[in-house]
Scaffold this motif. Sequence first.
Motif: not given
Length: 127
Positions: A2, A24, A28, A30-32, A34, A53, A98-100, A114
Amino acid sequence: QVQLVESGGGLVQAGGSLRLSCAASGRTLWNRAVGWFRQAPGKERQFVAGITWSDSSTYYADSVKGRFTISRDNAKNTDYLQMNSLEPEDTAVYYCAASGRALYGRMWYNSGDYDFWGQGTQVTVSS
């Protein structure tokens, strides 16, 4: 991967406002969550605000509650940090990350939770 790109920093007088953006790209989906962090010279990086998100729930550090607002535009994959009533103490380099993971409570504050970081944008508040 990302990629995150911050923009919107600058020089503002105390009491003024700025809006930071974090765009981003890449994987993206994948992101959970921010988060926005900041780091002043000679100080540790500190959490400022975060947004989930899935439902746009938000979380703020006490130092910015009532002054900063985090938001998200899903269509643009962009997160924003609206900063009002800025103070000289807000001067720092601001980073988005960003964190998954689904982040809860103190997890928001932990930079280790993150996975991807932007390059940062400088915010300077003059007195």
